[in-house]
Design an enzyme around this catalytic site. Structure first.
Site, short mmCIF file in Angstrom:
data_model
loop_
_atom_site.label_atom_id
_atom_site.label_comp_id
_atom_site.label_asym_id
_atom_site.label_seq_id
_atom_site.Cartn_x
_atom_site.Cartn_y
_atom_site.Cartn_z
NE ARG A 103 -2.22 1.14 3.81
CZ ARG A 103 -2.91 1.40 4.83
NH1 ARG A 103 -4.27 1.57 4.86
NH2 ARG A 103 -2.27 1.97 6.13
CB THR A 107 -2.21 7.34 -2.94
OG1 THR A 107 -1.63 6.03 -3.10
CG2 THR A 107 -1.16 8.33 -3.47
CG ASP A 203 3.06 -2.06 8.92
OD1 ASP A 203 3.10 -1.28 7.76
OD2 ASP A 203 3.47 -3.33 8.52
CG ASP A 206 6.52 -2.16 9.61
OD1 ASP A 206 7.20 -2.88 8.58
OD2 ASP A 206 6.44 -1.16 9.97
O1 LIG Z 1 -6.86 -2.69 3.31
P1 LIG Z 1 -5.68 -1.60 2.82
O2 LIG Z 1 -5.82 -0.10 2.97
O3 LIG Z 1 -5.27 -1.76 1.14
O4 LIG Z 1 -4.44 -2.01 3.84
C1 LIG Z 1 -4.00 -3.28 4.11
C2 LIG Z 1 -2.76 -3.66 3.25
O5 LIG Z 1 -1.70 -2.88 4.17
C3 LIG Z 1 -0.61 -3.97 4.75
O6 LIG Z 1 0.15 -4.30 3.91
P2 LIG Z 1 1.45 -3.23 3.60
O7 LIG Z 1 1.18 -2.35 2.31
O8 LIG Z 1 1.82 -2.45 4.79
O9 LIG Z 1 2.58 -4.34 3.14
P3 LIG Z 1 3.38 -5.44 4.02
O10 LIG Z 1 2.76 -6.50 4.07
O11 LIG Z 1 4.81 -5.46 3.15
O12 LIG Z 1 3.74 -4.76 5.12
C4 LIG Z 1 -1.77 -5.19 4.90
O13 LIG Z 1 -1.05 -6.25 5.05
C5 LIG Z 1 -2.52 -5.08 3.62
O14 LIG Z 1 -2.02 -5.85 2.80
O1 LIG Z 2 -3.52 -0.55 10.57
C1 LIG Z 2 -3.01 -1.15 9.54
C2 LIG Z 2 -3.51 -0.76 8.26
C3 LIG Z 2 -2.83 -1.30 6.99
N1 LIG Z 2 -1.93 -2.20 7.47
C4 LIG Z 2 -1.44 -2.49 8.47
O2 LIG Z 2 -0.50 -3.50 8.41
N2 LIG Z 2 -2.05 -1.94 9.51
MG LIG Z 3 3.12 -3.33 6.08
#
Ligand SMILES: O=P(O)(O)OC[C@H]1O[C@H](OP(=O)(O)OP(=O)(O)O)[C@H](O)[C@@H]1O
Ligand SMILES: O=c1cc[nH]c(=O)[nH]1
Ligand SMILES: [Mg+2]
Length: 213
Positions: A103, A107, A203, A206
């Site tokens: 994400r 944006t 997150d 993370d």
């Molecule tokens: O519903 P949304 O607003 O789309 O957000 C959710 C997304 O954000 C996080 O991933 P992230 O982009 O942080 O990637 P990561 O798993 O590599 O940390 C999570 O694991 C989802 O994929």
């Molecule tokens: O709260 C949140 C939202 C998006 N992605 C995450 O990992 N946590």
């Molecule tokens: Mg993430």
């Protein structure tokens, strides 16, 4: 879209420790896996099966076995990877494909950076794993993409969902003519102004794997 939020004290107990900011990565990984196994029990209630004739030591009987092709499990990288082991423990014969999505934190739009799936998904039952349903953008894009490739029954499994994300996913899948189910460990209060789930857990990627700059 069918939404299933199992009411189970063990799920609530494990989610509490998962959310706690004092929980370290090894414990977070173990809890995410255990929660997935509990949610998998609900998510696979309608896994496709066919009759199967066997003999017990006492008598012949008709049971069931998983149909072919076996279900496809797709974790959304990174954070969805933390749910994979918990899922395939219950469904060891499932095939596994991968989608990498990130994400954009400005944006809040999802960008797909990796894709490793079978070419033909026609007639496949798919389980899509991602712990967080925040705006719903990542999951909605993934569902749409799998449906375009031929998947005809999709179950999304997440640990936490924001009400805003559930509505957005519902609106997006209404345009598809396949059944979509969402199984979530919790429906949280809301999204905050930067798109994080409240109270959430921060997150998920993370917390599972450490911060990537
Ligand atoms: O519903 P949304 O607003 O789309 O957000 C959710 C997304 O954000 C996080 O991933 P992230 O982009 O942080 O990637 P990561 O798993 O590599 O940390 C999570 O694991 C989802 O994929
Ligand atoms: O709260 C949140 C939202 C998006 N992605 C995450 O990992 N946590
Ligand atoms: Mg993430």
């Amino acid at each position: 879209m069918r939404v299933i939020n199992p009411d189970h004290r063990l799920i609530a107990h494990k989610l509490t420790y998962l959310r706690d900011e004092r929980t370290d990565s090894p414990t977070f990984r173990r809890l995410a896996e255990e929660l997935m196994t509990l949610l998998a029990y609900e998510a696979t209630r309608e896994v496709r099966v066919e009759p199967f004739e066997i003999r017990t030591p006492v008598a012949p009987t008709t049971g069931i076995k998983l149909s072919n092709p076996k279900p496809l499990v797709v974790p959304i990288l990174r954070a969805g990877l933390g749910m994979l082991e918990g899922m395939v423990r219950l469904l060891p014969s499932a095939e596994v494909g991968f989608l990498g999505m990130q994400r954009d934190e400005e944006t809040l739009e999802a960008v797909t950076y990796a894709n490793r799936l079978p070419d033909d998904l026609s007639g496949r039952q798919v389980y899509l794993l991602d712990p967080m349903l925040a705006t719903g953008g990542s999951m909605a894009d993934a569902v749409r993409y799998l449906a375009e490739r031929g998947a005809d029954d999709i179950t999304c499994v997440c640990l936490l969902a924001a009400p805003e994300g559930i509505s957005a996913l519902e609106d997006s899948v209404a345009a598809l003519d396949i059944p979509v189910t969402l199984v979530t460990g919790s429906i949280d209060e809301r999204l905050n102004e930067v798109g994080y789930i409240v109270p959430g857990l921060g997150d998920a990627g993370d917390r599972l794997y450490g911060v990537v700059q």
